[in-house]
Design a protein around this motif. Structure first.
Motif, PDB file in Angstrom:
ATOM      1  N   LEU A 336     -43.831  32.664  77.083  1.00  0.00           N
ATOM      2  CA  LEU A 336     -44.489  32.064  75.925  1.00  0.00           C
ATOM      3  C   LEU A 336     -45.314  30.842  76.337  1.00  0.00           C
ATOM      4  O   LEU A 336     -46.434  30.633  75.856  1.00  0.00           O
ATOM      5  N   LYS A 337     -44.767  30.052  77.243  1.00  0.00           N
ATOM      6  CA  LYS A 337     -45.497  28.886  77.738  1.00  0.00           C
ATOM      7  C   LYS A 337     -46.790  29.303  78.440  1.00  0.00           C
ATOM      8  O   LYS A 337     -47.855  28.729  78.214  1.00  0.00           O
ATOM      9  N   GLY A 338     -46.692  30.329  79.305  1.00  0.00           N
ATOM     10  CA  GLY A 338     -47.878  30.814  80.008  1.00  0.00           C
ATOM     11  C   GLY A 338     -48.890  31.451  79.081  1.00  0.00           C
ATOM     12  O   GLY A 338     -50.100  31.352  79.294  1.00  0.00           O
ATOM     13  N   ALA A 339     -48.402  32.116  78.016  1.00  0.00           N
ATOM     14  CA  ALA A 339     -49.306  32.783  77.080  1.00  0.00           C
ATOM     15  C   ALA A 339     -50.121  31.798  76.261  1.00  0.00           C
ATOM     16  O   ALA A 339     -51.294  32.041  75.958  1.00  0.00           O
ATOM     17  N   LEU A 340     -49.508  30.668  75.892  1.00  0.00           N
ATOM     18  CA  LEU A 340     -50.155  29.733  74.962  1.00  0.00           C
ATOM     19  C   LEU A 340     -50.685  28.481  75.636  1.00  0.00           C
ATOM     20  O   LEU A 340     -51.123  27.546  74.969  1.00  0.00           O
ATOM     21  N   ALA A 341     -50.659  28.436  76.973  1.00  0.00           N
ATOM     22  CA  ALA A 341     -51.075  27.232  77.700  1.00  0.00           C
ATOM     23  C   ALA A 341     -52.575  26.972  77.593  1.00  0.00           C
ATOM     24  O   ALA A 341     -53.015  25.825  77.535  1.00  0.00           O
ATOM     25  N   ASP A 342     -53.388  28.036  77.549  1.00  0.00           N
ATOM     26  CA  ASP A 342     -54.847  27.895  77.510  1.00  0.00           C
ATOM     27  C   ASP A 342     -55.316  27.996  76.063  1.00  0.00           C
ATOM     28  O   ASP A 342     -55.197  29.055  75.436  1.00  0.00           O
ATOM     29  N   SER A 343     -55.853  26.904  75.525  1.00  0.00           N
ATOM     30  CA  SER A 343     -56.263  26.892  74.114  1.00  0.00           C
ATOM     31  C   SER A 343     -57.369  27.896  73.819  1.00  0.00           C
ATOM     32  O   SER A 343     -57.504  28.381  72.694  1.00  0.00           O
ATOM     33  N   ALA A 344     -58.173  28.252  74.834  1.00  0.00           N
ATOM     34  CA  ALA A 344     -59.283  29.186  74.625  1.00  0.00           C
ATOM     35  C   ALA A 344     -58.803  30.597  74.325  1.00  0.00           C
ATOM     36  O   ALA A 344     -59.527  31.393  73.734  1.00  0.00           O
ATOM     37  N   SER A 345     -57.573  30.918  74.744  1.00  0.00           N
ATOM     38  CA  SER A 345     -57.066  32.282  74.533  1.00  0.00           C
ATOM     39  C   SER A 345     -55.789  32.299  73.700  1.00  0.00           C
ATOM     40  O   SER A 345     -55.045  33.271  73.721  1.00  0.00           O
ATOM     41  N   THR A 346     -55.544  31.231  72.940  1.00  0.00           N
ATOM     42  CA  THR A 346     -54.299  31.143  72.171  1.00  0.00           C
ATOM     43  C   THR A 346     -54.168  32.262  71.154  1.00  0.00           C
ATOM     44  O   THR A 346     -53.133  32.943  71.079  1.00  0.00           O
ATOM     45  N   GLU A 347     -55.216  32.490  70.360  1.00  0.00           N
ATOM     46  CA  GLU A 347     -55.124  33.513  69.312  1.00  0.00           C
ATOM     47  C   GLU A 347     -55.059  34.931  69.884  1.00  0.00           C
ATOM     48  O   GLU A 347     -54.245  35.737  69.432  1.00  0.00           O
ATOM     49  N   PRO A 348     -55.895  35.299  70.869  1.00  0.00           N
ATOM     50  CA  PRO A 348     -55.734  36.618  71.481  1.00  0.00           C
ATOM     51  C   PRO A 348     -54.342  36.820  72.090  1.00  0.00           C
ATOM     52  O   PRO A 348     -53.766  37.911  71.995  1.00  0.00           O
ATOM     53  N   ALA A 349     -53.791  35.769  72.718  1.00  0.00           N
ATOM     54  CA  ALA A 349     -52.449  35.888  73.292  1.00  0.00           C
ATOM     55  C   ALA A 349     -51.411  36.079  72.195  1.00  0.00           C
ATOM     56  O   ALA A 349     -50.476  36.877  72.340  1.00  0.00           O
ATOM     57  N   LEU A 350     -51.588  35.352  71.094  1.00  0.00           N
ATOM     58  CA  LEU A 350     -50.654  35.497  69.973  1.00  0.00           C
ATOM     59  C   LEU A 350     -50.730  36.906  69.387  1.00  0.00           C
ATOM     60  O   LEU A 350     -49.694  37.510  69.054  1.00  0.00           O
ATOM     61  N   ILE A 351     -51.934  37.452  69.267  1.00  0.00           N
ATOM     62  CA  ILE A 351     -52.102  38.820  68.765  1.00  0.00           C
ATOM     63  C   ILE A 351     -51.430  39.815  69.713  1.00  0.00           C
ATOM     64  O   ILE A 351     -50.725  40.734  69.273  1.00  0.00           O
ATOM     65  N   THR A 352     -51.624  39.620  71.008  1.00  0.00           N
ATOM     66  CA  THR A 352     -50.972  40.483  71.998  1.00  0.00           C
ATOM     67  C   THR A 352     -49.462  40.430  71.841  1.00  0.00           C
ATOM     68  O   THR A 352     -48.782  41.472  71.852  1.00  0.00           O
ATOM     69  N   PHE A 353     -48.932  39.227  71.683  1.00  0.00           N
ATOM     70  CA  PHE A 353     -47.489  39.045  71.515  1.00  0.00           C
ATOM     71  C   PHE A 353     -46.981  39.768  70.268  1.00  0.00           C
ATOM     72  O   PHE A 353     -45.984  40.493  70.309  1.00  0.00           O
ATOM     73  N   LEU A 354     -47.666  39.590  69.144  1.00  0.00           N
ATOM     74  CA  LEU A 354     -47.208  40.172  67.881  1.00  0.00           C
ATOM     75  C   LEU A 354     -47.280  41.697  67.893  1.00  0.00           C
ATOM     76  O   LEU A 354     -46.365  42.373  67.401  1.00  0.00           O
ATOM     77  N   VAL A 355     -48.364  42.243  68.449  1.00  0.00           N
ATOM     78  CA  VAL A 355     -48.488  43.704  68.512  1.00  0.00           C
ATOM     79  C   VAL A 355     -47.385  44.281  69.391  1.00  0.00           C
ATOM     80  O   VAL A 355     -46.729  45.268  69.034  1.00  0.00           O
ATOM     81  N   THR A 356     -47.156  43.654  70.537  1.00  0.00           N
ATOM     82  CA  THR A 356     -46.122  44.148  71.443  1.00  0.00           C
ATOM     83  C   THR A 356     -44.741  44.030  70.821  1.00  0.00           C
ATOM     84  O   THR A 356     -43.926  44.955  70.904  1.00  0.00           O
ATOM     85  N   ALA A 357     -44.462  42.893  70.204  1.00  0.00           N
ATOM     86  CA  ALA A 357     -43.147  42.666  69.596  1.00  0.00           C
ATOM     87  C   ALA A 357     -42.897  43.583  68.411  1.00  0.00           C
ATOM     88  O   ALA A 357     -41.743  43.846  68.049  1.00  0.00           O
ATOM     89  N   VAL A 373     -54.507  46.184  74.589  1.00  0.00           N
ATOM     90  CA  VAL A 373     -55.793  46.705  74.102  1.00  0.00           C
ATOM     91  C   VAL A 373     -56.320  45.837  72.955  1.00  0.00           C
ATOM     92  O   VAL A 373     -57.474  45.377  72.970  1.00  0.00           O
ATOM     93  N   ILE A 374     -55.482  45.597  71.948  1.00  0.00           N
ATOM     94  CA  ILE A 374     -55.924  44.831  70.778  1.00  0.00           C
ATOM     95  C   ILE A 374     -56.120  43.364  71.152  1.00  0.00           C
ATOM     96  O   ILE A 374     -57.083  42.714  70.706  1.00  0.00           O
ATOM     97  N   GLY A 375     -55.237  42.834  71.990  1.00  0.00           N
ATOM     98  CA  GLY A 375     -55.402  41.456  72.444  1.00  0.00           C
ATOM     99  C   GLY A 375     -56.657  41.272  73.274  1.00  0.00           C
ATOM    100  O   GLY A 375     -57.377  40.278  73.136  1.00  0.00           O
ATOM    101  N   GLY A 376     -56.941  42.250  74.141  1.00  0.00           N
ATOM    102  CA  GLY A 376     -58.159  42.193  74.951  1.00  0.00           C
ATOM    103  C   GLY A 376     -59.406  42.272  74.107  1.00  0.00           C
ATOM    104  O   GLY A 376     -60.402  41.572  74.356  1.00  0.00           O
ATOM    105  N   LEU A 377     -59.375  43.127  73.084  1.00  0.00           N
ATOM    106  CA  LEU A 377     -60.516  43.244  72.178  1.00  0.00           C
ATOM    107  C   LEU A 377     -60.751  41.928  71.432  1.00  0.00           C
ATOM    108  O   LEU A 377     -61.896  41.471  71.286  1.00  0.00           O
ATOM    109  N   SER A 378     -59.655  41.310  70.978  1.00  0.00           N
ATOM    110  CA  SER A 378     -59.801  40.032  70.267  1.00  0.00           C
ATOM    111  C   SER A 378     -60.291  38.941  71.212  1.00  0.00           C
ATOM    112  O   SER A 378     -61.045  38.048  70.800  1.00  0.00           O
ATOM    113  N   LEU A 379     -59.898  39.017  72.488  1.00  0.00           N
ATOM    114  CA  LEU A 379     -60.364  38.027  73.468  1.00  0.00           C
ATOM    115  C   LEU A 379     -61.876  38.101  73.645  1.00  0.00           C
ATOM    116  O   LEU A 379     -62.545  37.075  73.784  1.00  0.00           O
ATOM    117  N   VAL A 380     -62.433  39.317  73.601  1.00  0.00           N
ATOM    118  CA  VAL A 380     -63.884  39.491  73.718  1.00  0.00           C
ATOM    119  C   VAL A 380     -64.584  38.789  72.550  1.00  0.00           C
ATOM    120  O   VAL A 380     -65.566  38.045  72.750  1.00  0.00           O
TER     121      VAL A 380
END
Length: 385
Positions: A336-357, A373-380
């Protein structure tokens, strides 16, 4: 004086990983084998082949690269087989296992899978890992409500042990958990008798329906739902191994053991994380020994086949879930720390986490794949914003 190869931390982490791996999905293996028409002797051969394959690849790769490389059977693949093998003979099933193994071998030799993994951003990989493991963290407290004396006792041992005896925390939790389960009469099952498993060869038969209906789905599910998060676990813990060579090795072992019931081998994710955290040793460079220890326990479980499986099956669910959850708390926090450490990718990482969970499944492919897939798309989209 010569230093011992295994420490108690290595042995306890390896043992917990094997216990969690077997108890969480061995019932699915039995269902898959019976769906293919296997008799009791052939089911025992499946367990022998799977145990031997996981032992060879886990211990072999870990010793070779000095990194905790833990392998496992494909649990989503086994779940797929329960329905996909209906209408197929055992020989056709084994033929499908051979074809799937050849495809995994080809993916390792060509290196295409590793190239795909190299393009996945680390925040998304960490978010996917956290999404996979979070159910085990919440499972501690779900089981606490169901078995307060057992899980509560384990938790009360874990907290001070983690504070003052971190190297032995999981060993103490395991011992106390087993003791409490015995005291409370929570072990259920027939009297245990140790019997060596015997390998049983079945000549593979190749049919178009078996290849299209069993082999291809088994290969895709194993790669997307197992190997993909397995690589993410390694990289989130900053362990580097040549992924293509590992895939080549698992594919080759799979090919050799398929006629005995070894349907699919892949990189582990959940159980691998147990062998990579602090509970597996304070020194990260020595944690590969936990995966080697797990390989030894895999071998024993395979050799004694149904006897060991019966022992694992007798363990109460609350004991297994609490063991897994407590062993993975550190890994969940780090992910979780590694996923949310970069503010530029916080929301895509959160989406990836929620879809997976969420545990969703689409077209037979699990949530770990769709999370990326969905997290990567949101990152774009977010990067363009």
């Amino acid at each position: 004086m010569r230093r011992q190869f295994f420490s108690l931390s290595h042995l306890s982490a390896g043992f917990v990983a094997v216990v969690v791996g077997f108890t969480s999905s061995v019932a699915i293996i039995f269902q898959a084998a019976r769906a293919a028409g296997a008799n009791e002797g052939q089911i025992s051969s499946w367990i022998l082949a799977l145990g031997l394959g996981m032992a060879l690849t886990s211990a072999g790769f870990s010793l070779r690269y000095k990194v905790p490389v833990l392998t496992a059977w494909s649990t989503p693949g086994a779940a797929l087989l329960v329905t996909a093998l209906s209408g197929h003979s055992l020989a056709e099933a084994y033929g499908a296992f051979v074809v799937s193994a050849l495809l995994i071998l080809a993916s390792g030799l060509t290196g295409w899978f590793e190239k795909v993994m190299d393009r996945i951003p680390m925040p998304l990989a960490n978010a996917m890992l956290a999404g996979i493991l979070v159910q085990f963290g919440t499972g501690i407290f779900t089981e606490l409500a169901a078995s307060p004396w057992l899980v509560g006792g384990m938790l009360l041992v874990y907290l001070p042990a983690k504070r003052w005896l971190p190297r032995y925390a999981m060993l103490l939790v395991l011992l106390v958990g087993v003791g409490l389960a015995l005291l409370l009469g929570l072990f259920h099952g027939p009297a245990l008798s140790l019997t060596l498993a015997t390998p049983q060869w079945v000549t593979p038969q190749f049919t178009l329906s078996g290849i299209l209906g069993v082999a291809l789905p088994l290969f895709l599910v194993t790669m997307a739902s197992q190997n993909l998060p397995g690589v993410a676990v390694l990289r989130s813990h900053r362990f580097e191994v040549p992924i293509s060579k590992v895939l080549t090795g698992t594919g080759l072992v799979n090919l050799l053991l398929a006629p005995f019931g070894g349907f699919a081998f892949n990189l582990a994710a959940i159980t691998a994380a147990i062998c990579m955290g602090e509970e597996a040793g304070q020194e990260p460079r020595q944690r590969y020994k936990a995966a080697v220890a797990a390989g030894v326990f895999y071998l024993l479980a395979g050799l004694f086949g149904a006897s060991i499986v019966a022992l694992f099956a007798a363990m109460p669910k609350a004991l297994v879930m609490a063991l897994a959850g407590l062993a993975l708390l550190g890994t969940i926090a780090g992910s979780l720390k590694g996923a949310l450490a970069d503010s530029a990718s916080t929301e895509p990482a959160l989406i990836t986490f929620l879809v997976t969970a969420s545990g969703m499944s689409l077209w037979g492919i699990g949530s770990a794949f769709w999370g990326l897939v969905i997290g990567g798309l949101s990152l774009v989209f977010f990067s363009r914003r």
